[in-house]
Each structure stands twice: as C-alpha cells, then as structure tokens.
Design an enzyme around this catalytic site. Structure first.
Site, PDB file in Angstrom:
ATOM      1  N   ASP A 196     -16.861 -25.741  16.690  1.00 27.57           N
ATOM      2  CA  ASP A 196     -17.810 -26.565  15.731  1.00 27.57           C
ATOM      3  C   ASP A 196     -18.681 -27.614  16.751  1.00 27.57           C
ATOM      4  O   ASP A 196     -19.376 -28.695  16.491  1.00 27.57           O
ATOM      5  CB  ASP A 196     -17.040 -27.581  14.917  1.00 27.57           C
ATOM      6  CG  ASP A 196     -17.398 -28.042  13.912  1.00 27.57           C
ATOM      7  OD1 ASP A 196     -19.396 -27.400  13.594  1.00 27.57           O
ATOM      8  OD2 ASP A 196     -17.849 -29.218  13.006  1.00 27.57           O
ATOM      9  N   LYS A 199     -24.288 -24.756  18.861  1.00 30.07           N
ATOM     10  CA  LYS A 199     -23.512 -22.706  18.290  1.00 30.07           C
ATOM     11  C   LYS A 199     -24.346 -21.755  19.417  1.00 30.07           C
ATOM     12  O   LYS A 199     -23.557 -20.700  19.255  1.00 30.07           O
ATOM     13  CB  LYS A 199     -25.434 -23.414  17.832  1.00 30.07           C
ATOM     14  CG  LYS A 199     -25.493 -24.445  16.096  1.00 30.07           C
ATOM     15  CD  LYS A 199     -23.592 -24.777  15.955  1.00 30.07           C
ATOM     16  CE  LYS A 199     -23.333 -26.400  15.708  1.00 30.07           C
ATOM     17  NZ  LYS A 199     -22.024 -26.883  15.225  1.00 30.07           N
ATOM     18  N   ASP A 224     -17.313 -23.118  11.852  1.00 27.21           N
ATOM     19  CA  ASP A 224     -18.452 -23.676  11.291  1.00 27.21           C
ATOM     20  C   ASP A 224     -19.581 -22.893  11.779  1.00 27.21           C
ATOM     21  O   ASP A 224     -19.946 -23.445  12.642  1.00 27.21           O
ATOM     22  CB  ASP A 224     -17.921 -25.410  11.762  1.00 27.21           C
ATOM     23  CG  ASP A 224     -18.838 -25.894   9.972  1.00 27.21           C
ATOM     24  OD1 ASP A 224     -19.064 -25.652   9.380  1.00 27.21           O
ATOM     25  OD2 ASP A 224     -19.639 -27.040  11.090  1.00 27.21           O
ATOM     26  N   ASN A 225     -20.544 -23.815  10.685  1.00 29.92           N
ATOM     27  CA  ASN A 225     -22.420 -23.380  11.090  1.00 29.92           C
ATOM     28  C   ASN A 225     -22.845 -22.323  11.336  1.00 29.92           C
ATOM     29  O   ASN A 225     -24.021 -22.409  11.767  1.00 29.92           O
ATOM     30  CB  ASN A 225     -22.477 -24.807  11.915  1.00 29.92           C
ATOM     31  CG  ASN A 225     -22.644 -26.148  11.557  1.00 29.92           C
ATOM     32  OD1 ASN A 225     -21.880 -26.638  12.070  1.00 29.92           O
ATOM     33  ND2 ASN A 225     -22.904 -27.049  10.804  1.00 29.92           N
ATOM     34  N   GLU A 256     -23.559 -29.561   5.948  1.00 32.64           N
ATOM     35  CA  GLU A 256     -22.750 -30.354   5.417  1.00 32.64           C
ATOM     36  C   GLU A 256     -23.092 -31.471   4.376  1.00 32.64           C
ATOM     37  O   GLU A 256     -24.404 -31.793   4.404  1.00 32.64           O
ATOM     38  CB  GLU A 256     -22.515 -31.544   6.647  1.00 32.64           C
ATOM     39  CG  GLU A 256     -23.010 -31.250   8.055  1.00 32.64           C
ATOM     40  CD  GLU A 256     -22.876 -29.465   8.793  1.00 32.64           C
ATOM     41  OE1 GLU A 256     -22.329 -28.695   7.833  1.00 32.64           O
ATOM     42  OE2 GLU A 256     -22.767 -30.208   9.791  1.00 32.64           O
TER      43      GLU A 256
HETATM   44 MG    MG Z   1     -20.428 -28.265  12.037  1.00 29.64          MG
END
Ligand code: MG
Length: 273
Positions: A196, A199, A224-225, A256
């Site tokens: 997380d 990226k 995540d993401n 989020e």
């Molecule tokens: Mg995140």
C-alpha cells in the site's frame, strides 16, 4: 489580466461548490477542503507521503484524545471518524479495510509484512485479526510517519504485535538486511504481505520480496489501490501469472472514505515459491 480574472473565477466557483457541499451535509465526498488541499499538494504527497498540513500528526493526536488507551477497535474507529469528519486520510479506510480483515482471518498469518505504514491504520487492522503470537512488520519510508504510526499503535496497546521499520524494500538491500538480521525474516517465514505504498513500486518491490525467498506456497499478498490511483504493471503481472505462479482474487470496491471513485484490491495467493 484575462488569465488572472479566469483563475479568480475558477477559484471562486470551486470555493462556492465546497461551501454548498458543506451546507448540504457533504453529499459529494471529494468536495472537501482537506481533499482539495491534498490534491494541490500531490507532488509532496507522492514524495513525502504526507498531506502537507500536519493532518497525520493531527490524526494521531485525535486518536490519543478520543480513543481510550489500550483499545485497538477504538483507535481504528477514531481514525475513520477523523478521516470522514475532519481531514481526509490516505488510509485503506473502512470499506477496503474489511476486505483486508477477511484475508488476514482466512490466512491466520504468523508473520505479516506491510509496505507503507502511513499513520498505522492498516497495521492495527491486521494486528487485530492475527492469531496468538502473530506479528506485523511495517516498512515506512517517511520517519515522521513512522513516529506518528508508533504513537497511534502504542496508544492502542498493539506495540507488542506491530513493529514499524523506517526504510524501503527498494533501498539497495539495507531494509531487507534489517528485516532479516533484526526481525527474524528467513526463507519461507512470511505468510502475508500488504502492499500500500508508492504505486509504481508495487511490482519491483514484490519481485525483490520474491528474491528473498521469504514467501512460501500459500502465502497471500494483498495490494491496495490497484484500480485507483492504479498499479497497472502490478495488475498486468498478476494477470499474466494467473494459475501459474499466483492465483488472484480481485475485489471490486471504492477508494478510501467515499463511494464515487471505484477501486480494486487484489488478493493473490502464491502457488509456486
Ligand atoms: Mg492505499
């Protein structure tokens, strides 16, 4: 003068929209001062992992002031409340947090590695679901965030289960060495990882972790993401490895603390170490 006038009108229009949004009870979650403040500081956010207005320290102080000491649930709830009501945080948040909770419960990991501690929110969520004796090690690039996360974790009474390590998996081997020599990372010892952080570092850092041999068949990596802001190279890698080295389950969810922007969380099980 024309340009200045245009900028003035745009700023006035944005300001009016934010005020209208607040008056209507914030139906548009991204029309918040704290979100716009963060967007205007994106460059800093992506280099230092802070909103630039002290919101991370404010979040920790809010937890200390509003959650009873020694209560992990209360600390998590306080961070969610801060992010919804006060200032937006780039935590995994409550909706995606539930996906992370379920994955941790399913795997029951003894050893967890997190990349990107931020204010300690997801480390607390994972620590809450660990089996007895389980440990979370969270690698955080920004020393200020590490201090803030430790403050939150200490207050929540989870310092015996969570260790924040300042560094980066991509720093040329120093952090990998610290994890091995100071924190007991050995071949096949890592059951679960939560990615997380930056990226564009998802895939190279996963490959570095694979090279260490820490993961074993059955180890699970949650990212995540992957949808927003997006980790396209990581996603393409998992697509290409599906049924070969990895098996991935994609969770369709939302970014989020709002419901307008879609996001994707990938839960990948290592088939071949
Ligand atoms: Mg995140």
């Amino acid at each position: 003068m024309g340009v200045l006038l245009f900028v003035f009108y745009v700023a006035a229009a944005v300001g009016a929209l934010v005020v209208l949004n607040i008056l209507l009870g914030r139906p548009v979650p991204f029309l918040r001062w704290s979100v716009l403040r963060m967007l205007f500081g994106t460059k800093r956010l992506l280099s230092e992992w802070q909103g630039g207005d002290g919101r991370e320290q404010a979040a920790a102080s809010y937890v200390v002031a509003n959650a009873p000491a020694g209560n992990v649930d209360a600390a998590i709830a306080a961070l969610d409340r801060f992010a919804y009501r006060h200032k937006f945080l780039i935590n995994v948040g409550d909706e995606k947090g539930a996906i992370l909770d379920a994955a941790v419960e399913r795997v029951a990991p003894r050893r967890v590695l997190e990349l990107g501690a931020y204010v300690g929110y997801s480390a607390l969520r994972m620590a809450r679901r660990l089996p007895a004796g389980g440990q979370v090690f969270s690698v955080e690039l920004n020393p200020s965030n590490a201090t803030i996360a430790r403050q939150v974790i200490e207050h929540a009474g989870a310092a015996d289960r969570i260790t924040i390590v300042v560094g980066s998996i991509g720093d040329g081997g120093q952090t990998v060495q610290t994890l091995e020599e100071a924190h007991g990372f050995t071949a096949g010892s890592l059951d679960f990882a939560f990615i997380d952080h930056a990226k564009d570092a998802y895939l190279p850092d996963l490959q570095r972790i694979l090279q260490t041999g820490w993961l074993h068949p059955g180890s699970v990596v949650v990212a995540d993401n992957v949808g927003f802001p997006g980790a396209p190279e990581y996603r393409a890698y998992m697509d290409a490895e599906e049924g070969k080295r990895w098996h991935t389950r994609a969770h369709k969810t939302h970014a989020e603390y709002q419901k307008l922007i879609a996001d994707l969380v990938l839960e990948s099980t290592l088939l071949l170490g």
